[in-house]
Motif scaffolding. Structure first.
Motif, PDB file in Angstrom:
ATOM      1  N   LYS A 198      74.446  35.818  22.616  1.00  0.00           N
ATOM      2  CA  LYS A 198      73.021  35.473  22.776  1.00  0.00           C
ATOM      3  C   LYS A 198      72.704  35.136  24.228  1.00  0.00           C
ATOM      4  CE  LYS A 198      72.642  33.611  18.101  1.00  0.00           C
ATOM      5  NZ  LYS A 198      72.547  32.400  17.288  1.00  0.00           N
ATOM      6  N   ARG A 199      71.511  35.512  24.636  1.00  0.00           N
ATOM      7  CA  ARG A 199      71.088  35.198  25.999  1.00  0.00           C
ATOM      8  C   ARG A 199      70.586  33.761  26.083  1.00  0.00           C
ATOM      9  NH1 ARG A 199      66.573  39.087  26.859  1.00  0.00           N
ATOM     10  NH2 ARG A 199      66.384  38.889  24.605  1.00  0.00           N
ATOM     11  N   PHE A 200      70.801  33.164  27.245  1.00  0.00           N
ATOM     12  CA  PHE A 200      70.313  31.796  27.436  1.00  0.00           C
ATOM     13  C   PHE A 200      69.814  31.599  28.864  1.00  0.00           C
ATOM     14  CE2 PHE A 200      74.824  31.668  28.551  1.00  0.00           C
ATOM     15  CZ  PHE A 200      74.802  30.988  29.770  1.00  0.00           C
ATOM     16  N   GLU A 201      68.959  30.601  28.981  1.00  0.00           N
ATOM     17  CA  GLU A 201      68.432  30.198  30.277  1.00  0.00           C
ATOM     18  C   GLU A 201      69.028  28.823  30.590  1.00  0.00           C
ATOM     19  OE1 GLU A 201      63.964  29.308  31.746  1.00  0.00           O
ATOM     20  OE2 GLU A 201      64.185  30.873  30.216  1.00  0.00           O
ATOM     21  N   VAL A 202      69.478  28.634  31.823  1.00  0.00           N
ATOM     22  CA  VAL A 202      70.036  27.338  32.217  1.00  0.00           C
ATOM     23  C   VAL A 202      68.892  26.370  32.518  1.00  0.00           C
ATOM     24  CG1 VAL A 202      71.380  26.112  33.974  1.00  0.00           C
ATOM     25  CG2 VAL A 202      72.151  28.348  33.147  1.00  0.00           C
ATOM     26  N   LEU A 203      68.858  25.249  31.809  1.00  0.00           N
ATOM     27  CA  LEU A 203      67.829  24.232  32.058  1.00  0.00           C
ATOM     28  C   LEU A 203      68.340  23.199  33.055  1.00  0.00           C
ATOM     29  CD1 LEU A 203      66.485  23.571  28.441  1.00  0.00           C
ATOM     30  CD2 LEU A 203      65.548  25.104  30.167  1.00  0.00           C
ATOM     31  N   GLU A 204      69.566  22.733  32.811  1.00  0.00           N
ATOM     32  CA  GLU A 204      70.123  21.711  33.690  1.00  0.00           C
ATOM     33  C   GLU A 204      71.639  21.808  33.698  1.00  0.00           C
ATOM     34  OE1 GLU A 204      69.779  16.901  34.167  1.00  0.00           O
ATOM     35  OE2 GLU A 204      68.210  17.935  33.072  1.00  0.00           O
ATOM     36  N   LEU A 205      72.228  21.727  34.894  1.00  0.00           N
ATOM     37  CA  LEU A 205      73.686  21.796  35.013  1.00  0.00           C
ATOM     38  C   LEU A 205      74.285  20.405  34.877  1.00  0.00           C
ATOM     39  CD1 LEU A 205      74.169  24.330  37.950  1.00  0.00           C
ATOM     40  CD2 LEU A 205      74.650  24.721  35.534  1.00  0.00           C
ATOM     41  N   ASN A 206      75.493  20.364  34.334  1.00  0.00           N
ATOM     42  CA  ASN A 206      76.218  19.111  34.174  1.00  0.00           C
ATOM     43  C   ASN A 206      77.605  19.295  34.794  1.00  0.00           C
ATOM     44  OD1 ASN A 206      78.309  17.435  32.744  1.00  0.00           O
ATOM     45  ND2 ASN A 206      76.483  16.531  31.843  1.00  0.00           N
ATOM     46  N   GLN A 207      77.979  18.390  35.715  1.00  0.00           N
ATOM     47  CA  GLN A 207      79.263  18.544  36.408  1.00  0.00           C
ATOM     48  C   GLN A 207      80.208  17.373  36.127  1.00  0.00           C
ATOM     49  OE1 GLN A 207      78.071  19.281  40.495  1.00  0.00           O
ATOM     50  NE2 GLN A 207      77.606  21.399  40.044  1.00  0.00           N
ATOM     51  N   ASP A 208      80.095  16.800  34.930  1.00  0.00           N
ATOM     52  CA  ASP A 208      80.950  15.659  34.562  1.00  0.00           C
ATOM     53  C   ASP A 208      82.394  16.070  34.269  1.00  0.00           C
ATOM     54  OD1 ASP A 208      78.670  14.199  34.719  1.00  0.00           O
ATOM     55  OD2 ASP A 208      78.379  13.934  32.554  1.00  0.00           O
ATOM     56  N   ARG A 209      82.604  17.334  33.952  1.00  0.00           N
ATOM     57  CA  ARG A 209      83.946  17.827  33.598  1.00  0.00           C
ATOM     58  C   ARG A 209      84.464  18.725  34.717  1.00  0.00           C
ATOM     59  NH1 ARG A 209      84.847  18.306  27.974  1.00  0.00           N
ATOM     60  NH2 ARG A 209      86.956  18.857  28.639  1.00  0.00           N
ATOM     61  N   PRO A 210      85.756  19.095  34.687  1.00  0.00           N
ATOM     62  CA  PRO A 210      86.290  19.987  35.738  1.00  0.00           C
ATOM     63  C   PRO A 210      85.575  21.349  35.755  1.00  0.00           C
ATOM     64  CG  PRO A 210      88.080  19.028  34.435  1.00  0.00           C
ATOM     65  CD  PRO A 210      86.804  18.663  33.745  1.00  0.00           C
ATOM     66  N   PHE A 211      85.038  21.764  34.604  1.00  0.00           N
ATOM     67  CA  PHE A 211      84.292  23.035  34.528  1.00  0.00           C
ATOM     68  C   PHE A 211      82.814  22.723  34.345  1.00  0.00           C
ATOM     69  CE2 PHE A 211      86.284  21.961  30.465  1.00  0.00           C
ATOM     70  CZ  PHE A 211      85.200  21.868  29.614  1.00  0.00           C
ATOM     71  N   LEU A 212      81.993  23.674  34.762  1.00  0.00           N
ATOM     72  CA  LEU A 212      80.538  23.509  34.649  1.00  0.00           C
ATOM     73  C   LEU A 212      80.098  23.546  33.190  1.00  0.00           C
ATOM     74  CD1 LEU A 212      78.583  25.749  37.203  1.00  0.00           C
ATOM     75  CD2 LEU A 212      78.481  23.268  36.994  1.00  0.00           C
ATOM     76  N   ARG A 213      79.108  22.719  32.865  1.00  0.00           N
ATOM     77  CA  ARG A 213      78.446  22.832  31.563  1.00  0.00           C
ATOM     78  C   ARG A 213      76.948  22.811  31.818  1.00  0.00           C
ATOM     79  NH1 ARG A 213      80.517  18.192  27.887  1.00  0.00           N
ATOM     80  NH2 ARG A 213      80.219  17.012  29.823  1.00  0.00           N
ATOM     81  N   ALA A 214      76.184  23.237  30.835  1.00  0.00           N
ATOM     82  CA  ALA A 214      74.734  23.277  31.041  1.00  0.00           C
ATOM     83  C   ALA A 214      73.972  23.007  29.760  1.00  0.00           C
ATOM     84  CB  ALA A 214      74.311  24.634  31.598  1.00  0.00           C
ATOM     85  N   GLU A 215      72.809  22.415  29.961  1.00  0.00           N
ATOM     86  CA  GLU A 215      71.834  22.325  28.885  1.00  0.00           C
ATOM     87  C   GLU A 215      71.112  23.664  28.924  1.00  0.00           C
ATOM     88  OE1 GLU A 215      68.121  19.504  28.119  1.00  0.00           O
ATOM     89  OE2 GLU A 215      69.880  18.422  28.879  1.00  0.00           O
ATOM     90  N   ILE A 216      70.996  24.316  27.795  1.00  0.00           N
ATOM     91  CA  ILE A 216      70.451  25.681  27.797  1.00  0.00           C
ATOM     92  C   ILE A 216      69.316  25.845  26.797  1.00  0.00           C
ATOM     93  CG2 ILE A 216      72.629  26.757  28.527  1.00  0.00           C
ATOM     94  CD1 ILE A 216      72.586  27.692  25.342  1.00  0.00           C
ATOM     95  N   LEU A 217      68.593  26.924  26.990  1.00  0.00           N
ATOM     96  CA  LEU A 217      67.561  27.336  26.036  1.00  0.00           C
ATOM     97  C   LEU A 217      67.853  28.792  25.703  1.00  0.00           C
ATOM     98  CD1 LEU A 217      64.789  26.529  24.713  1.00  0.00           C
ATOM     99  CD2 LEU A 217      63.705  27.614  26.688  1.00  0.00           C
ATOM    100  N   LEU A 218      67.980  29.106  24.415  1.00  0.00           N
ATOM    101  CA  LEU A 218      68.244  30.503  24.042  1.00  0.00           C
ATOM    102  C   LEU A 218      67.012  31.354  24.318  1.00  0.00           C
ATOM    103  CD1 LEU A 218      70.263  30.149  20.712  1.00  0.00           C
ATOM    104  CD2 LEU A 218      71.148  30.695  22.983  1.00  0.00           C
ATOM    105  N   VAL A 219      67.238  32.548  24.824  1.00  0.00           N
ATOM    106  CA  VAL A 219      66.148  33.480  25.165  1.00  0.00           C
ATOM    107  C   VAL A 219      65.907  34.402  23.978  1.00  0.00           C
ATOM    108  CG1 VAL A 219      65.505  35.414  26.670  1.00  0.00           C
ATOM    109  CG2 VAL A 219      66.668  33.425  27.637  1.00  0.00           C
ATOM    110  N   THR A 220      64.661  34.484  23.529  1.00  0.00           N
ATOM    111  CA  THR A 220      64.342  35.393  22.419  1.00  0.00           C
ATOM    112  C   THR A 220      63.383  36.477  22.889  1.00  0.00           C
ATOM    113  OG1 THR A 220      62.590  33.871  21.750  1.00  0.00           O
ATOM    114  CG2 THR A 220      64.679  33.685  20.584  1.00  0.00           C
ATOM    115  N   ASP A 221      63.403  37.581  22.178  1.00  0.00           N
ATOM    116  CA  ASP A 221      62.529  38.711  22.506  1.00  0.00           C
ATOM    117  C   ASP A 221      61.141  38.553  21.900  1.00  0.00           C
ATOM    118  OD1 ASP A 221      64.014  40.268  24.140  1.00  0.00           O
ATOM    119  OD2 ASP A 221      64.566  41.766  22.643  1.00  0.00           O
ATOM    120  N   GLU A 222      60.174  39.151  22.583  1.00  0.00           N
ATOM    121  CA  GLU A 222      58.847  39.274  21.983  1.00  0.00           C
ATOM    122  C   GLU A 222      58.951  40.323  20.883  1.00  0.00           C
ATOM    123  OE1 GLU A 222      56.797  40.666  25.388  1.00  0.00           O
ATOM    124  OE2 GLU A 222      57.010  38.759  26.470  1.00  0.00           O
ATOM    125  N   THR A 223      58.042  40.285  19.934  1.00  0.00           N
ATOM    126  CA  THR A 223      58.090  41.290  18.868  1.00  0.00           C
ATOM    127  C   THR A 223      57.537  42.621  19.387  1.00  0.00           C
ATOM    128  OG1 THR A 223      55.964  40.467  18.114  1.00  0.00           O
ATOM    129  CG2 THR A 223      57.899  39.650  16.972  1.00  0.00           C
TER     130      THR A 223
END
Length: 201
Positions: A81-106
């Motif tokens: 699934k496609r996603f848009e990055v809302l906010e990055l989180n760098q608390d761990r050794p690897f990057l994590r992000a708060e995301i929003l899934l991208v949906t198609d128009e009909t």
């Protein structure tokens, strides 16, 4: 909201497209280990000179093909699934992000664009000596299947990933493949000539 672990790579992963990976960095061994333990996806996002792209694609681990004594591993993942990055989180050794899934128009793509994209894709594959099998392709995401099966320009793939209409994507794929076809035909003719006269010039 659960954070999605991110794997920035010099690739653009499209939904439904397989992605083989060799995991060797300690932080990604940790990340993939957690994904395997929790049967959870991770996000593949294009690494840019200045950070990362805005839109990525979740990846599901299909199978681990090899595990090495030092913890490295080879695996096959697949875009979901496609996603848009809302906010990055760098608390761990690897990057994590708060995301929003991208949906198609009909709305369905124009049939002539679909036919054009399939025909040009077929010709490009035949020039490379490959065959096309659309039987397993998701008809609502045909554009991703066609683009994902070819080594296309990453900027184009990134643009495709962010588009929210299959109709626009199919047209973009057809136009793009038509634009690269003349060069591919020329290269194929040159190869034939070189192979046909007994010695390459």
């Amino acid at each position: 909201m659960a954070l999605l672990p991110l794997f920035p790579l010099d690739v653009v992963l499209l939904p439904g497209t397989p992605l083989p990976l060799h995991i060797f960095e300690p932080r990604y061994k940790e990340m993939i280990g957690e994904c395997l333990a929790n049967n959870a996806p991770f996000g593949v996002i294009r690494a840019l000179e200045e950070g990362i792209a805005e839109v990525g694609c979740t990846a599901e681990i299909i199978t681990v093909t090899k595990e090495y004594p030092d913890g490295r591993m080879d695996l096959i993942s697949e875009g979901r699934k496609r996603f848009e990055v809302l906010e990055l989180n760098q608390d761990r050794p690897f990057l994590r992000a708060e995301i929003l899934l991208v949906t198609d128009e009909t709305g369905a793509p124009a049939s002539e664009d679909k036919v054009r994209a399939i025909q040009v894709h077929l010709e490009i594959l035949s020039l490379a000596g490959a065959v096309q099998d659309l039987s397993t392709a998701d008809q609502n995401a045909l554009s991703f299947y066609l683009a994902g099966s070819l080594p296309l320009d990453l900027d184009f793939k990134q643009k495709l990933l962010a588009m929210r209409s299959e109709g626009l994507r199919i047209r973009a794929v057809a136009d793009y493949l038509e634009s690269i076809l003349p060069n591919l035909r020329r290269a194929a003719r040159a190869r034939e000539k070189a192979g046909g006269n007994g010695h390459a010039r």
